[in-house]
Design a protein around this motif. Sequence first.
Motif, PDB file in Angstrom:
ATOM      1  N   VAL A 134     -11.342  -6.266 -29.606  1.00  0.00           N
ATOM      2  CA  VAL A 134     -12.267  -7.197 -30.268  1.00  0.00           C
ATOM      3  C   VAL A 134     -13.571  -7.297 -29.490  1.00  0.00           C
ATOM      4  CG1 VAL A 134     -12.639  -9.617 -30.878  1.00  0.00           C
ATOM      5  CG2 VAL A 134     -10.458  -8.522 -31.429  1.00  0.00           C
ATOM      6  N   ALA A 135     -13.463  -7.460 -28.173  1.00  0.00           N
ATOM      7  CA  ALA A 135     -14.665  -7.599 -27.344  1.00  0.00           C
ATOM      8  C   ALA A 135     -15.500  -6.323 -27.332  1.00  0.00           C
ATOM      9  CB  ALA A 135     -14.267  -7.987 -25.916  1.00  0.00           C
ATOM     10  N   ALA A 136     -14.842  -5.173 -27.237  1.00  0.00           N
ATOM     11  CA  ALA A 136     -15.575  -3.906 -27.207  1.00  0.00           C
ATOM     12  C   ALA A 136     -16.307  -3.659 -28.520  1.00  0.00           C
ATOM     13  CB  ALA A 136     -14.612  -2.758 -26.901  1.00  0.00           C
ATOM     14  N   LYS A 137     -15.658  -3.960 -29.634  1.00  0.00           N
ATOM     15  CA  LYS A 137     -16.315  -3.787 -30.939  1.00  0.00           C
ATOM     16  C   LYS A 137     -17.505  -4.733 -31.066  1.00  0.00           C
ATOM     17  CE  LYS A 137     -15.481  -3.143 -35.852  1.00  0.00           C
ATOM     18  NZ  LYS A 137     -16.830  -3.588 -36.177  1.00  0.00           N
ATOM     19  N   LYS A 138     -17.334  -5.954 -30.591  1.00  0.00           N
ATOM     20  CA  LYS A 138     -18.431  -6.926 -30.622  1.00  0.00           C
ATOM     21  C   LYS A 138     -19.612  -6.440 -29.778  1.00  0.00           C
ATOM     22  CE  LYS A 138     -19.032 -11.915 -30.194  1.00  0.00           C
ATOM     23  NZ  LYS A 138     -18.338 -13.174 -29.838  1.00  0.00           N
ATOM     24  N   MET A 139     -19.314  -5.830 -28.641  1.00  0.00           N
ATOM     25  CA  MET A 139     -20.370  -5.309 -27.778  1.00  0.00           C
ATOM     26  C   MET A 139     -21.127  -4.176 -28.473  1.00  0.00           C
ATOM     27  SD  MET A 139     -19.963  -3.499 -24.024  1.00  0.00           S
ATOM     28  CE  MET A 139     -19.049  -2.098 -24.711  1.00  0.00           C
ATOM     29  N   LEU A 140     -20.389  -3.235 -29.056  1.00  0.00           N
ATOM     30  CA  LEU A 140     -21.032  -2.107 -29.731  1.00  0.00           C
ATOM     31  C   LEU A 140     -21.820  -2.562 -30.953  1.00  0.00           C
ATOM     32  CD1 LEU A 140     -18.154   0.534 -29.485  1.00  0.00           C
ATOM     33  CD2 LEU A 140     -20.193   0.352 -28.044  1.00  0.00           C
ATOM     34  N   ASP A 141     -21.243  -3.456 -31.737  1.00  0.00           N
ATOM     35  CA  ASP A 141     -21.950  -3.965 -32.916  1.00  0.00           C
ATOM     36  C   ASP A 141     -23.205  -4.732 -32.515  1.00  0.00           C
ATOM     37  OD1 ASP A 141     -20.056  -2.844 -34.572  1.00  0.00           O
ATOM     38  OD2 ASP A 141     -18.977  -4.723 -34.957  1.00  0.00           O
ATOM     39  N   GLY A 142     -23.108  -5.512 -31.435  1.00  0.00           N
ATOM     40  CA  GLY A 142     -24.269  -6.255 -30.954  1.00  0.00           C
ATOM     41  C   GLY A 142     -25.378  -5.335 -30.478  1.00  0.00           C
ATOM     42  N   ALA A 143     -25.000  -4.279 -29.765  1.00  0.00           N
ATOM     43  CA  ALA A 143     -25.994  -3.308 -29.296  1.00  0.00           C
ATOM     44  C   ALA A 143     -26.682  -2.644 -30.478  1.00  0.00           C
ATOM     45  CB  ALA A 143     -25.323  -2.265 -28.407  1.00  0.00           C
ATOM     46  N   ARG A 144     -25.899  -2.283 -31.497  1.00  0.00           N
ATOM     47  CA  ARG A 144     -26.494  -1.669 -32.692  1.00  0.00           C
ATOM     48  C   ARG A 144     -27.446  -2.623 -33.392  1.00  0.00           C
ATOM     49  NH1 ARG A 144     -20.520   0.376 -33.618  1.00  0.00           N
ATOM     50  NH2 ARG A 144     -20.680   2.465 -32.706  1.00  0.00           N
ATOM     51  N   ALA A 145     -27.059  -3.884 -33.480  1.00  0.00           N
ATOM     52  CA  ALA A 145     -27.903  -4.878 -34.154  1.00  0.00           C
ATOM     53  C   ALA A 145     -29.231  -5.058 -33.422  1.00  0.00           C
ATOM     54  CB  ALA A 145     -27.161  -6.214 -34.251  1.00  0.00           C
TER      55      ALA A 145
END
Length: 198
Positions: A38-49
Motif C-alpha cells: 500500500v505504501a509503495a503504491k502510494k509513493m509511486l502514484d504520488g510521484a507520478r501526480a
Amino acid sequence: MHRPAVIALHYQNDILHPDGLIRVGLSEDDQKRTQLLVAAKKMLDGARAHGWPIIHVRVAYRHDYADLIQNAPILKSVANIGAVKEGSWGSDFYQALAPREDCFNEHVVTHKRINPFYDTQLCVLLRGLNIERVLIAGVATHSVVESTARHAVDCGFHVTVAADACASASSESHNHSLNSMRLIAEVSDVQSTLEALK
C-alpha cells in the motif's frame, strides 16, 4: 528546491509475490507485506501526480549466474535458490508496482551487486535529470536500501527514506537499519514525505 527523484528498489516478483523465491520473510498473509504494498503504491502514484522521475531498480542475473560474483552469503543464496534470473517471472517487477510505459519519466536500472550505484548508470541518470534529492524505498531495508542511501549521500544527494515502503525479513533488522540511516538521511513515512517534498 529541485524536484526529487524516487528510487524504487527491488519491487520484483521473487521478492514480493507470495510465490516468489526470496520474499524476505513477507508471507502472503503478513500484515507487513500488505502495508508495504500500500505504501509503495502510494509513493509511486504520488510521484507520478507530482511529475517526479521514478527510477525502478531491479536485480537480475544470467541463467547460469556467470555474471554473479558470489563473494557474500546473500549473493551465494541468490544462486543457490535460483532467484531473479534474467527473463524469468521472478525477475519481473511486481505488477502493482511496475513501471508504467505511458510515463516518459520512469526509468529502469538493472544491477548485479548489493549497491545499485556500482557499475550502473544510476548516478549518471540522476545527474542528467538535474536531481539533488532522492526518495528511496524498497526491499530489503538493511541491504539494498541502506546501501543505496549511503552511496547517494556520498555522491552529494539529499536523501529521504520512506520507511513504510521498505521491509526486511525481521522487524528488528528493519528498525536497526532505519535507526542507522537516521545519521545520514531523513527517515519518514510516505504520506509525510509526499507532503514535505511537493
